[in-house]
Design an enzyme around this catalytic site. Structure first.
Site, PDB file in Angstrom:
ATOM      1  N   TYR A  82      12.244  -0.485   2.055  1.00 56.33           N
ATOM      2  CA  TYR A  82      11.383  -0.707   0.283  1.00 56.33           C
ATOM      3  C   TYR A  82      12.642   1.199   0.155  1.00 56.33           C
ATOM      4  O   TYR A  82      13.001   1.409   0.029  1.00 56.33           O
ATOM      5  CB  TYR A  82      10.765  -0.455  -0.374  1.00 56.33           C
ATOM      6  CG  TYR A  82       9.822  -1.139  -0.609  1.00 56.33           C
ATOM      7  CD1 TYR A  82       9.790  -1.286  -1.699  1.00 56.33           C
ATOM      8  CD2 TYR A  82       9.080  -1.415   1.043  1.00 56.33           C
ATOM      9  CE1 TYR A  82       8.981  -3.400  -0.989  1.00 56.33           C
ATOM     10  CE2 TYR A  82       8.003  -2.113   0.945  1.00 56.33           C
ATOM     11  CZ  TYR A  82       8.103  -3.369  -0.742  1.00 56.33           C
ATOM     12  OH  TYR A  82       7.200  -4.574  -0.283  1.00 56.33           O
ATOM     13  N   ASP A 113       4.616  -5.825  -6.842  1.00 55.48           N
ATOM     14  CA  ASP A 113       3.831  -5.344  -7.823  1.00 55.48           C
ATOM     15  C   ASP A 113       4.520  -6.164  -9.499  1.00 55.48           C
ATOM     16  O   ASP A 113       5.801  -5.817  -9.159  1.00 55.48           O
ATOM     17  CB  ASP A 113       2.891  -4.040  -8.279  1.00 55.48           C
ATOM     18  CG  ASP A 113       2.174  -4.242  -7.376  1.00 55.48           C
ATOM     19  OD1 ASP A 113       1.268  -4.782  -6.381  1.00 55.48           O
ATOM     20  OD2 ASP A 113       1.808  -3.103  -6.950  1.00 55.48           O
TER      21      ASP A 113
END
Length: 287
Positions: free
Chosen positions: A124, A63
């Site tokens: 992540y 994003d």
């Protein structure tokens, strides 16, 4: 679904990284917004002197504001373009791309490779500090400031209930036709000597907003607003809870993407395309 490379083309794997601060995410968008995909595709077209834009497929779409250190993509190039340019392509891309995005490696991909569907996990890191003075100005675009003291042990206790294969609908933004079943392989937090807390989150795949929602729930536990059992109860409810905040994107970095051995790539590619259901659910299956 076939994913064979078209005759006369070669599939090229790209390993890349970027600072997401000034990007409107990975995927190309209308209205001229700056994206990582658009930037690399434009540069690739320019340095190969091609009239065609060669479209990238990425391991994980990020994003706006999210960073990547170990992103992976692939592109299918005509064989003659690859043969002519591959020796100098990396250096030419470095000269063309903006300084907040880098391609580190370009190589012909093995048979069956698909940057998205061949991946077996994505890892992540989310970084946050509870330092009363705030974030080091040099790290402000990569670390979230949380203005309550955080109990890392309580956060790790809460995280353990979220591990495994579950329907993460409570922590995902639903998309039409997409499953929210994922296998969360690791969720752990460590406070470094500098006081920065790094959450490591690894799963076979992630649905939209999943990592940032998980971190939002754990922060509520860490600062004492919720008990350690709360994130697990939210997960079991399988519906969005308005109390779960999606934390800001700048603390999140895609660190690494894992792939199986070359001989297993094609099988993983096919498996990942199957719609998943939980065991025991109607129409259920292993994938």
């Amino acid at each position: 679904m076939s994913d064979e490379v078209q005759p006369g083309h070669v599939r090229v794997r790209l390993d890349l990284s970027y600072d997401g601060t000034e990007f409107s995410g990975w995927a190309k968008q209308a209205a001229g917004r700056r994206t990582v995909q658009g930037e690399i595709e434009d540069a690739l077209r320019t340095v190969t002197r091609s009239a065609t834009t060669y479209e990238l497929t990425v391991a994980g779409r990020t994003d706006a504001g999210v960073h990547a250190r170990g992103q992976v993509a692939h592109v299918d190039l005509p064989r003659e373009v690859w043969d002519e340019h591959h020796g100098k392509l990396l250096k030419r891309l470095a000269g063309r791309l903006s300084r907040d995005v880098r391609v580190w490696a370009l190589r012909e991909a093995p048979s069956g490779f698909n940057a998205r569907f061949s991946a077996v996990w994505r890892r992540y890191a989310y970084r946050v500090t509870d330092n009363p003075g705030g974030v080091d100005p040099l790290l402000r675009n990569h670390v979230l400031w949380h203005d309550w003291p955080l109990d890392v042990d309580a956060m790790n206790e809460a995280a353990r209930a979220l591990l495994g294969e579950h329907d993460f609908a409570a922590y995902c933004k639903r998309r039409e036709g997409a499953t929210t079943i994922r296998t969360l392989q690791e969720l752990s937090l460590v406070r470094g000597d500098d006081g920065i807390i790094t959450a490591t989150v690894r799963a076979d795949a992630f649905c939209h907003n999943m990592v940032r929602s998980l971190i939002g729930a754990l922060l509520f536990v860490g600062d004492g607003h919720r008990g350690a059992e709360w994130p697990g109860k939210v997960l079991a409810a399988a519906v969005r809870d308005s109390a779960v905040h999606v934390v800001r994107p700048h603390g999140l970095t895609l660190e690494e993407v894992g792939y199986p051995a070359d001989e297993l790539l094609a099988a993983r590619n096919r498996e990942a395309r199957n719609r998943r259901t939980l065991p025991g659910a109607p129409g259920g299956g292993c994938c």
